[in-house]
Design an enzyme around this catalytic site. Structure first.
Site, mmCIF file in Angstrom:
data_model
loop_
_atom_site.group_PDB
_atom_site.id
_atom_site.type_symbol
_atom_site.label_atom_id
_atom_site.label_comp_id
_atom_site.label_asym_id
_atom_site.label_seq_id
_atom_site.Cartn_x
_atom_site.Cartn_y
_atom_site.Cartn_z
ATOM 1 N N GLY A 213 -6.123 21.847 23.978
ATOM 2 C CA GLY A 213 -6.211 23.179 24.568
ATOM 3 C C GLY A 213 -5.477 24.222 23.758
ATOM 4 O O GLY A 213 -5.640 25.415 23.980
ATOM 5 N N SER B 33 -13.347 22.907 30.697
ATOM 6 C CA SER B 33 -12.755 21.888 31.550
ATOM 7 C C SER B 33 -11.441 22.312 32.189
ATOM 8 O O SER B 33 -11.327 22.409 33.420
ATOM 9 C CB SER B 33 -12.554 20.603 30.742
ATOM 10 O OG SER B 33 -11.840 19.635 31.458
ATOM 11 N N GLU C 231 -6.255 37.316 27.937
ATOM 12 C CA GLU C 231 -6.287 35.904 27.572
ATOM 13 C C GLU C 231 -4.883 35.450 27.173
ATOM 14 O O GLU C 231 -4.420 34.394 27.603
ATOM 15 C CB GLU C 231 -7.269 35.706 26.425
ATOM 16 C CG GLU C 231 -7.481 34.277 26.004
ATOM 17 C CD GLU C 231 -8.473 34.157 24.858
ATOM 18 O OE1 GLU C 231 -8.768 33.013 24.470
ATOM 19 O OE2 GLU C 231 -8.948 35.191 24.343
ATOM 20 N N ASP D 218 -5.539 25.125 20.350
ATOM 21 C CA ASP D 218 -6.380 24.814 19.201
ATOM 22 C C ASP D 218 -5.687 24.869 17.847
ATOM 23 O O ASP D 218 -5.757 23.926 17.070
ATOM 24 C CB ASP D 218 -7.579 25.761 19.165
ATOM 25 C CG ASP D 218 -8.416 25.693 20.431
ATOM 26 O OD1 ASP D 218 -7.967 25.080 21.420
ATOM 27 O OD2 ASP D 218 -9.517 26.244 20.444
ATOM 28 N N TYR E 179 -3.497 33.468 18.483
ATOM 29 C CA TYR E 179 -3.935 32.379 19.351
ATOM 30 C C TYR E 179 -2.756 31.519 19.806
ATOM 31 O O TYR E 179 -1.942 31.998 20.590
ATOM 32 C CB TYR E 179 -5.012 31.581 18.610
ATOM 33 C CG TYR E 179 -6.157 31.121 19.489
ATOM 34 C CD1 TYR E 179 -6.698 31.936 20.469
ATOM 35 C CD2 TYR E 179 -6.724 29.857 19.326
ATOM 36 C CE1 TYR E 179 -7.741 31.524 21.263
ATOM 37 C CE2 TYR E 179 -7.780 29.427 20.117
ATOM 38 C CZ TYR E 179 -8.278 30.253 21.088
ATOM 39 O OH TYR E 179 -9.320 29.831 21.882
#
Length: 462
Positions: free
Chosen positions: A194, A56, A426, A196, A382
């Site tokens: 978003g 999304s 990323e 996580d 992350y």
């Protein structure tokens, strides 16, 4: 069926000391190649191997970059996503590509069971999706896509077609997710932020029963380093939360939720997109007062409910306990994008961003995702410390809006240089720029295109 492209090697473009037009052209072409390789025919995957479906908020950021290459394809990116919207207004965080094997990603469509378990909430019958949401950046993306070629957009009636879906999306968040009673949309799952595995979620997740070991498999570990990813315990809790939401028919009101958190970054992006809806209304010759008034109300509630003058940052709040969560995360800096944020609050946020907790301009060139001073800070894991390109793009935008080009300019240069040198990673180590996660990442390439389009003498190719 849509083709899923093979994973290419990282497209790395080292930034020279003085970035000139020729280098900008090379970097622009490399970013465009990433988006071409990740295109499936109707939308763009974040990463063909690690994330082989449509996400999304990824698609919103990707559309923002695609508008410089093909405004029509950027429109299609958003329209494909909105085509999977539920009848209750929610935009699911994943739209699954039926051409992709079930074992390529988990949780897969057979876990979410949206077309059956989500029937009462109005999940589409012909498309399989997840049942949770992600941050609402979509109205901003739609407005920027329109402005990239307004004549063509008007001929296609793009804004007229997407506006009702965007209004329904915001109505869902404001009406159905107001669990705290203060008008602020709450998260029901860490994935909805978003971000996580942010340390902000450690405390509210502590009481969540994880899914039994062996009841799920982690496809993500086949494509990335385990040290870069959430732990098995965290993942078990994520799966357990999602399964209970699914088994309750994805019902919001009247259901018992083990995780309910007000997240300042999520709410800030909703406010930003309400302002975008106001601009969309003006473009269509409609009354914008509803959106402007709602944006002001949300801004007031955000500051009153989540601003911590003592900490110099917005803090998350656990709705179940009513307590604020003390962790300093980049989500607490994101309200800098809010157009009508009080100037004193904006200045305090910048002091925090450039101070010892985030180190922008001294210890770091990109804003890390978490507090440098915390024992929980991790340079590679992350959302527990690495720098992400989408939130830095948002912060760069916020700095410019609040009249701070002396900070926005070097942040813009760092974003472009680090993205090119890392192979459009990323995310990266905020202290060294080392690549982490996957490469040739969709929103990284897209936002580089957007930043290059703002640079002098830029010529993003169509």
């Amino acid at each position: 069926m849509a083709r899923v492209p093979a994973q290419a090697g990282p497209v790395s473009v080292s930034a020279p000391a003085a970035t000139g037009t020729a280098h900008q052209d090379v970097l622009s072409q490399a970013a465009a190649q990433v988006l071409s390789d990740n295109w499936t025919g109707a939308s763009t995957v974040p990463s063909p191997r690690l994330y082989p479906h449509q996400w999304s908020w990824d698609s919103a950021f990707i559309a923002i970059g695609l508008r410089h290459l093909s405004p029509e394809r950027a429109q299609q990116e958003l329209e494909t996503l909105l085509g999977a919207q539920w009848a209750d207004g929610r935009i699911p965080h994943i739209v699954f590509n039926p051409a992709v094997a079930l074992d390529a990603y988990f949780p897969s469509p057979d876990f979410w069971q949206s077309s059956t378990a989500g029937r009462a909430a109005g999940a589409p019958v012909a498309r399989e999706t997840s049942g949770i949401v992600q941050p609402p950046v979509h109205a901003l993306a739609a407005l920027l896509v329109h402005r990239s070629d307004p004549d063509a957009s008007r001929r296609r009636r793009f804004l007229e077609r997407v506006r009702p879906a965007l209004i329904a999306w915001h109505d869902y968040l404001i009406d159905c997710r107001n669990f705290g009673g203060h008008g602020l949309a709450a998260l029901l799952h860490p994935w909805e932020s978003g971000m996580d595995n942010s340390p902000c979620w450690d405390e509210p997740l502590g009481g969540v029963e994880p899914a039994p070991a062996g009841s799920f498999r982690r496809a993500d570990l086949a494509h990335g380093e385990a040290s870069d990813r959430p732990t098995d315990l965290d993942y078990g809790r994520y799966v357990g939360l999602a399964a209970r939401y699914r088994d309750g028919g994805y019902q919001d009101a009247g259901a018992e939720h083990a995780f309910m958190v007000e997240d300042p970054g999520f709410i800030a992006l909703l406010i930003l997109s309400e302002h975008a809806l106001a601009e969309i209304a003006v473009e269509l010759g409609l009354d914008a007062d509803r959106h402007r008034s709602r944006a002001r109300r949300l801004t007031t509630a955000l500051v009153r409910r989540l601003w911590s003058e003592e900490a110099g940052i917005f803090l998350c709040r656990d709705v179940r306990t009513g307590s604020t969560l003390a962790q300093k995360s980049v989500t607490g800096l994101l309200p800098l994008v809010v157009p009508e944020l009080p100037q004193s609050v904006a200045q305090a946020l910048v002091q925090t961003m450039t101070g010892r907790h985030f180190g922008l301009g001294s210890a770091t060139r990109l804003v890390p995702s978490y507090d440098l001073q915390s024992p929980a800070f991790d340079t590679s894991c992350y959302w527990r410390g690495p720098a992400w390109f989408n939130v830095n793009w948002l912060l760069e935008r916020g700095l410019r809006h609040h009249g701070m080009p002396e900070l926005a300019d070097p942040l813009q240069q760092a974003l472009v240089g680090t993205a090119g040198a890392s192979g459009f990673a990323e995310y990266v180590d905020p202290l060294t720029g080392q690549t982490h996660g996957t490469v040739n990442f969709g929103w990284t390439a897209a936002l580089v295109l957007d930043l290059l389009a703002q640079a002098p003498n830029s010529r993003p190719g169509r």
